[in-house]
Every structure is written in C-alpha cells, then in structure tokens.
Design a protein around this motif. Structure first.
Motif, PDB file in Angstrom:
ATOM      1  N   GLU A  75      41.215  31.674  46.428  1.00  0.00           N
ATOM      2  CA  GLU A  75      42.245  30.965  45.657  1.00  0.00           C
ATOM      3  C   GLU A  75      41.601  29.932  44.741  1.00  0.00           C
ATOM      4  N   ALA A  76      40.546  29.268  45.226  1.00  0.00           N
ATOM      5  CA  ALA A  76      39.831  28.301  44.386  1.00  0.00           C
ATOM      6  C   ALA A  76      39.186  29.002  43.195  1.00  0.00           C
ATOM      7  N   ALA A  77      38.708  30.242  43.398  1.00  0.00           N
ATOM      8  CA  ALA A  77      38.111  31.011  42.298  1.00  0.00           C
ATOM      9  C   ALA A  77      39.156  31.294  41.227  1.00  0.00           C
ATOM     10  N   ALA A  78      40.335  31.718  41.653  1.00  0.00           N
ATOM     11  CA  ALA A  78      41.417  31.980  40.691  1.00  0.00           C
ATOM     12  C   ALA A  78      41.817  30.685  39.986  1.00  0.00           C
ATOM     13  N   GLY A  79      41.907  29.592  40.755  1.00  0.00           N
ATOM     14  CA  GLY A  79      42.269  28.298  40.162  1.00  0.00           C
ATOM     15  C   GLY A  79      41.257  27.833  39.140  1.00  0.00           C
ATOM     16  N   ALA A  80      39.953  28.068  39.405  1.00  0.00           N
ATOM     17  CA  ALA A  80      38.912  27.669  38.452  1.00  0.00           C
ATOM     18  C   ALA A  80      39.051  28.436  37.143  1.00  0.00           C
ATOM     19  N   VAL A  81      39.496  29.684  37.216  1.00  0.00           N
ATOM     20  CA  VAL A  81      39.719  30.480  36.005  1.00  0.00           C
ATOM     21  C   VAL A  81      40.931  29.932  35.252  1.00  0.00           C
ATOM     22  N   LEU A  82      42.008  29.648  35.985  1.00  0.00           N
ATOM     23  CA  LEU A  82      43.237  29.159  35.349  1.00  0.00           C
ATOM     24  C   LEU A  82      43.051  27.809  34.652  1.00  0.00           C
ATOM     25  N   THR A  83      42.310  26.907  35.291  1.00  0.00           N
ATOM     26  CA  THR A  83      42.140  25.568  34.723  1.00  0.00           C
ATOM     27  C   THR A  83      41.072  25.510  33.642  1.00  0.00           C
ATOM     28  N   GLY A  84      40.315  26.592  33.493  1.00  0.00           N
ATOM     29  CA  GLY A  84      39.245  26.605  32.506  1.00  0.00           C
ATOM     30  C   GLY A  84      37.957  26.002  33.037  1.00  0.00           C
ATOM     31  N   GLU A  85      37.929  25.665  34.323  1.00  0.00           N
ATOM     32  CA  GLU A  85      36.707  25.127  34.936  1.00  0.00           C
ATOM     33  C   GLU A  85      35.615  26.193  34.947  1.00  0.00           C
ATOM     34  N   ALA A  86      35.995  27.438  35.198  1.00  0.00           N
ATOM     35  CA  ALA A  86      35.047  28.560  35.189  1.00  0.00           C
ATOM     36  C   ALA A  86      35.284  29.370  33.927  1.00  0.00           C
ATOM     37  N   VAL A  87      34.274  29.475  33.089  1.00  0.00           N
ATOM     38  CA  VAL A  87      34.413  30.198  31.823  1.00  0.00           C
ATOM     39  C   VAL A  87      33.225  31.133  31.551  1.00  0.00           C
ATOM     40  N   THR A  88      32.248  31.131  32.432  1.00  0.00           N
ATOM     41  CA  THR A  88      31.030  31.910  32.197  1.00  0.00           C
ATOM     42  C   THR A  88      31.250  33.393  32.461  1.00  0.00           C
ATOM     43  N   ALA A  89      30.880  34.195  31.489  1.00  0.00           N
ATOM     44  CA  ALA A  89      30.934  35.649  31.678  1.00  0.00           C
ATOM     45  C   ALA A  89      29.713  36.064  32.483  1.00  0.00           C
ATOM     46  N   PRO A  90      29.893  36.944  33.465  1.00  0.00           N
ATOM     47  CA  PRO A  90      28.737  37.400  34.243  1.00  0.00           C
ATOM     48  C   PRO A  90      27.752  38.157  33.375  1.00  0.00           C
ATOM     49  N   LYS A  91      26.493  38.153  33.815  1.00  0.00           N
ATOM     50  CA  LYS A  91      25.469  38.914  33.101  1.00  0.00           C
ATOM     51  C   LYS A  91      25.772  40.396  33.239  1.00  0.00           C
TER      52      LYS A  91
END
Length: 197
Positions: A110-126
C-alpha cells in the motif's frame, strides 16, 4: 492522497506490489488513495497475468509501484510493461514508518501505491534488455570468472603449503604462471626417498 490530474478518479487505479522470491503481494488503490483490495500471487508468468487481471477488475490500471524492480520484481516489471502498464520503481518504506505501522507485506504494498500517487516515487525501472543489460551480463560473468580464478589459485597454493616436503619442494619458488603450466603438463613420477622414482 491526490488524484492524477486530468483522469476520471472513478475509472483508474494504481497497484502497489511488495515483491518476494516466491510470491508478490499486490494492493490496488483508487486515485483518491482508498485501498480496494490486496492479494498474493505466485512469481510465475501465470501469476503475473492473474495479478494484472485481478487489478483490472477494480478499474483501469494506470500505474504500478513495484519494489525490487532489478531483483525479485524484475519479471513482474517486464510483464506489466508488456501489458502497457507504466511501472514506477519504489523504495522500501523508511524504517521509522515500518516500526510505527509494523512489517506487513500489505502495508509495504500500500505504501508503494501511495508513493506513486503522491509523486514521491517517479523513477522508471531500468530496462532488462538491450545493450545495457548485455553489458551487465558480461560484467557479472567476468566478475564470476575472476572470483573463481582467485579461489582456484588460493586452493592450489593452500594444497602445496600443506603437502609433504617431497611434493611441495619441487614447486616452491615458481611464479603462478609457471606453476599453472607445470601443473597442467603430464605428471611425472615423484622421486622416492633415495631420489629415484
């Protein structure tokens, strides 16, 4: 949580995935941040397909936050990208938050999904293919070969150190290259105590 601008919040969902060796736990979250469901899936091609089909049952899967995209999550990342889902690499939640909320896979997903929603996580995987991946495979292979060589040389030297004097002495003082060349030539009988075979 915030909604993705320009998107109908009733139609889209984000998936968060806590990855492991044998199974992944996925959580589907609405664009308003509401957890809609969670479920575990095996780390197999069928498991990846089932995960996406299950998540799509909640709405259009817009993005997925995946932990460990370069290790346990690599296969899932490739599968999601092939299906047209934008994948975002997420880091494990910080230790303070994990202590407060407890270590549970659903919490991390859930924290992973939340990081995507809030824009905290924006890095595209290699990417897991192409020239960069080819170079990575060559480097891993070279590193492994170097490590095996060092182990073999050390083992050979240790065997000589512990060998009886009549076996050890003919090899003493040889450089590593000469030692290897001499070691790979056909064996000659060892001299006996009187110096004769």
């Amino acid at each position: 949580m915030i909604a993705v601008p320009g998107t109908d919040v009733r139609a889209g969902v984000v998936v968060g995935v806590d990855t492991h060796k044998d199974c992944h736990l996925a959580v589907v979250v609405s664009l308003l941040g509401e957890a809609l469901g969670n479920r575990s899936f095996p780390v197999t091609t069928a498991g990846y397909r089932d995960l996406l089909a299950w998540a799509a049952g909640f709405g259009l899967v817009l993005r997925a936050g995946v932990g460990g995209t370069g290790s346990y999550g690599a296969g899932l990342t490739r599968s999601l990208r092939t299906a047209g889902v934008q994948v975002v690499e997420v880091n494990r939640p910080n230790r303070a938050m994990r202590r407060r909320r407890g270590k549970r896979d659903a919490v991390d997903a859930e924290a992973a999904a939340g990081a995507v929603l809030t824009g905290e996580a924006v890095t595209a995987p290699k990417d897991g293919d192409g020239p960069i991946e080819a170079i990575r495979v060559l480097k891993v292979t070279k590193d492994s070969a170097v490590k095996a060589r060092v182990q073999a040389v050390n083992q050979l030297k240790n065997l000589l150190v512990n060998a009886p004097a009549r076996i050890r002495e003919p090899w003493e003082g040889l450089s590593l290259a000469r030692l290897v060349v001499r070691r790979t030539t056909p064996a000659r009988p060892l001299p006996g105590p009187s110096g004769h075979p």
